[in-house]
Design a protein around this motif. Structure first.
Motif, PDB file in Angstrom:
ATOM      1  N   ASP A   1      30.030-112.757 -14.514  1.00 35.71           N
ATOM      2  CA  ASP A   1      31.345-112.014 -13.990  1.00 35.71           C
ATOM      3  C   ASP A   1      32.159-111.387 -15.291  1.00 35.71           C
ATOM      4  O   ASP A   1      33.414-111.964 -15.338  1.00 35.71           O
ATOM      5  N   SER A   2      31.727-110.660 -15.960  1.00 32.07           N
ATOM      6  CA  SER A   2      32.339-110.108 -17.148  1.00 32.07           C
ATOM      7  C   SER A   2      32.855-110.953 -18.003  1.00 32.07           C
ATOM      8  O   SER A   2      33.640-110.418 -18.949  1.00 32.07           O
ATOM      9  N   ARG A   3      32.450-112.118 -18.195  1.00 32.77           N
ATOM     10  CA  ARG A   3      32.894-113.062 -19.242  1.00 32.77           C
ATOM     11  C   ARG A   3      31.451-113.441 -20.235  1.00 32.77           C
ATOM     12  O   ARG A   3      30.841-113.767 -19.759  1.00 32.77           O
ATOM     13  N   ILE A   4      31.610-113.360 -21.589  1.00 35.31           N
ATOM     14  CA  ILE A   4      30.739-113.690 -22.204  1.00 35.31           C
ATOM     15  C   ILE A   4      30.589-115.068 -22.669  1.00 35.31           C
ATOM     16  O   ILE A   4      31.699-115.569 -22.850  1.00 35.31           O
ATOM     17  N   VAL A   5      29.375-115.515 -22.277  1.00 30.75           N
ATOM     18  CA  VAL A   5      29.157-117.015 -22.243  1.00 30.75           C
ATOM     19  C   VAL A   5      28.204-117.474 -22.824  1.00 30.75           C
ATOM     20  O   VAL A   5      27.884-118.694 -23.163  1.00 30.75           O
ATOM     21  N   THR A   6      27.276-116.570 -23.709  1.00 37.76           N
ATOM     22  CA  THR A   6      26.020-117.039 -24.560  1.00 37.76           C
ATOM     23  C   THR A   6      25.886-115.880 -25.688  1.00 37.76           C
ATOM     24  O   THR A   6      26.310-114.444 -25.068  1.00 37.76           O
ATOM     25  N   THR A   7      25.580-116.103 -26.686  1.00 34.32           N
ATOM     26  CA  THR A   7      25.412-115.201 -27.653  1.00 34.32           C
ATOM     27  C   THR A   7      24.413-115.483 -28.746  1.00 34.32           C
ATOM     28  O   THR A   7      24.123-116.853 -28.972  1.00 34.32           O
ATOM     29  N   CYS A   8      23.834-114.684 -29.455  1.00 34.32           N
ATOM     30  CA  CYS A   8      23.138-114.973 -30.722  1.00 34.32           C
ATOM     31  C   CYS A   8      23.245-113.653 -31.594  1.00 34.32           C
ATOM     32  O   CYS A   8      23.386-112.701 -31.205  1.00 34.32           O
ATOM     33  N   THR A   9      23.105-113.990 -32.864  1.00 36.73           N
ATOM     34  CA  THR A   9      22.908-112.786 -33.787  1.00 36.73           C
ATOM     35  C   THR A   9      21.585-112.534 -34.143  1.00 36.73           C
ATOM     36  O   THR A   9      20.793-113.574 -34.546  1.00 36.73           O
ATOM     37  N   LEU A  10      21.169-111.326 -34.331  1.00 35.88           N
ATOM     38  CA  LEU A  10      19.720-110.869 -34.989  1.00 35.88           C
ATOM     39  C   LEU A  10      20.025-110.033 -35.886  1.00 35.88           C
ATOM     40  O   LEU A  10      20.607-109.085 -35.775  1.00 35.88           O
ATOM     41  N   VAL A  11      19.484-110.347 -37.062  1.00 35.09           N
ATOM     42  CA  VAL A  11      19.299-109.564 -38.097  1.00 35.09           C
ATOM     43  C   VAL A  11      17.848-109.194 -38.511  1.00 35.09           C
ATOM     44  O   VAL A  11      17.139-109.963 -38.725  1.00 35.09           O
ATOM     45  N   VAL A  12      17.619-107.828 -38.645  1.00 34.62           N
ATOM     46  CA  VAL A  12      16.490-107.482 -38.814  1.00 34.62           C
ATOM     47  C   VAL A  12      16.304-107.097 -40.355  1.00 34.62           C
ATOM     48  O   VAL A  12      17.061-106.461 -40.699  1.00 34.62           O
ATOM     49  N   ILE A  13      15.383-107.751 -41.071  1.00 38.26           N
ATOM     50  CA  ILE A  13      15.263-107.914 -42.642  1.00 38.26           C
ATOM     51  C   ILE A  13      14.300-106.991 -43.028  1.00 38.26           C
ATOM     52  O   ILE A  13      12.974-107.231 -42.660  1.00 38.26           O
ATOM     53  N   PRO A  14      14.506-105.745 -43.808  1.00 36.44           N
ATOM     54  CA  PRO A  14      13.308-105.063 -44.260  1.00 36.44           C
ATOM     55  C   PRO A  14      12.435-105.833 -45.451  1.00 36.44           C
ATOM     56  O   PRO A  14      12.991-107.111 -45.878  1.00 36.44           O
ATOM     57  N   ASN A  15      11.355-105.695 -45.502  1.00 39.05           N
ATOM     58  CA  ASN A  15      10.257-106.506 -46.138  1.00 39.05           C
ATOM     59  C   ASN A  15       8.995-105.877 -46.831  1.00 39.05           C
ATOM     60  O   ASN A  15       8.588-104.871 -46.005  1.00 39.05           O
ATOM     61  N   LEU A  16       8.720-106.463 -48.012  1.00 36.27           N
ATOM     62  CA  LEU A  16       7.753-105.633 -48.639  1.00 36.27           C
ATOM     63  C   LEU A  16       6.351-106.200 -48.474  1.00 36.27           C
ATOM     64  O   LEU A  16       5.523-105.836 -49.109  1.00 36.27           O
ATOM     65  N   THR A  17       6.242-107.446 -47.841  1.00 32.81           N
ATOM     66  CA  THR A  17       4.952-107.976 -47.469  1.00 32.81           C
ATOM     67  C   THR A  17       4.698-107.659 -46.107  1.00 32.81           C
ATOM     68  O   THR A  17       5.154-107.056 -45.385  1.00 32.81           O
ATOM     69  N   ARG A  18       3.515-108.219 -45.745  1.00 33.20           N
ATOM     70  CA  ARG A  18       3.064-108.116 -44.345  1.00 33.20           C
ATOM     71  C   ARG A  18       2.875-106.441 -44.034  1.00 33.20           C
ATOM     72  O   ARG A  18       3.301-106.307 -42.930  1.00 33.20           O
ATOM     73  N   GLY A  19       2.565-105.639 -44.931  1.00 29.35           N
ATOM     74  CA  GLY A  19       2.400-104.143 -44.903  1.00 29.35           C
ATOM     75  C   GLY A  19       3.698-103.655 -44.641  1.00 29.35           C
ATOM     76  O   GLY A  19       3.916-102.519 -43.949  1.00 29.35           O
TER      77      GLY A  19
END
Length: 154
Positions: A58-76
């Motif tokens: 109903d247009s009210r923010i009730v839940t959240t999380c932050t996602l950060v995508v981190i560049p990586n030199l391993t795992r190809g």
């Protein structure tokens, strides 16, 4: 009757509502000024795939999380995702909204090419740990941290 949860990426106009919601994560935590919140949000978005995922009813923010995508030199060269600041308004817990927002963040990480998604919690509450397991996360690593400021109470 409960409205439908709509999941989307946060926009600058959401920052005040997010600051209020974060008080359910850590009551009494310091709050950024609006200008500082905008600067931090803009920096977060510089990492491709990174976002603050919000769930609103109903247009009210009730839940959240932050996602950060981190560049990586391993795992190809495959990136990995880190989820932080997982919170649902205390009045809206128990409806599965937190699990849905975590699922959405995880899907965004997979779409960004991440090979894994991690999160850590400082909570030792059995219900919190069970929540993360129900959301598909396995307690399979040992986490360490060093902090400049004391750990907030559980």
């Amino acid at each position: 009757m409960l409205g439908e949860l709509i999941i989307r990426d946060a926009v600058t106009a959401d920052l005040q509502a997010l600051q209020s919601l974060y008080q359910h994560l850590s009551t009494g935590d310091a709050v950024c000024s609006p200008d500082e919140a905008e600067r931090i949000f803009a920096r977060l978005l510089l990492y491709p795939g990174s976002t603050i995922v919000v769930g609103e009813v109903d247009s009210r923010i009730v839940t959240t999380c932050t996602l950060v995508v981190i560049p990586n030199l391993t795992r190809g060269g495959k990136s990995y995702g880190l989820i932080e600041n997982v919170v649902t308004n205390a009045d809206w817990r128990g409806f599965g909204f937190g699990r849905q927002v975590l699922s959405a963040a995880t899907e965004r990480a997979w779409a960004a090419g991440c090979y894994k998604v991690m999160l850590m919690t400082g909570s030792t509450k059995p219900q919190t740990l069970a929540f993360y397991e129900r959301a598909g996360f396995a307690q399979s690593k040992t986490g360490f941290q060093i902090r400049r400021h004391p750990v907030r109470p559980d």
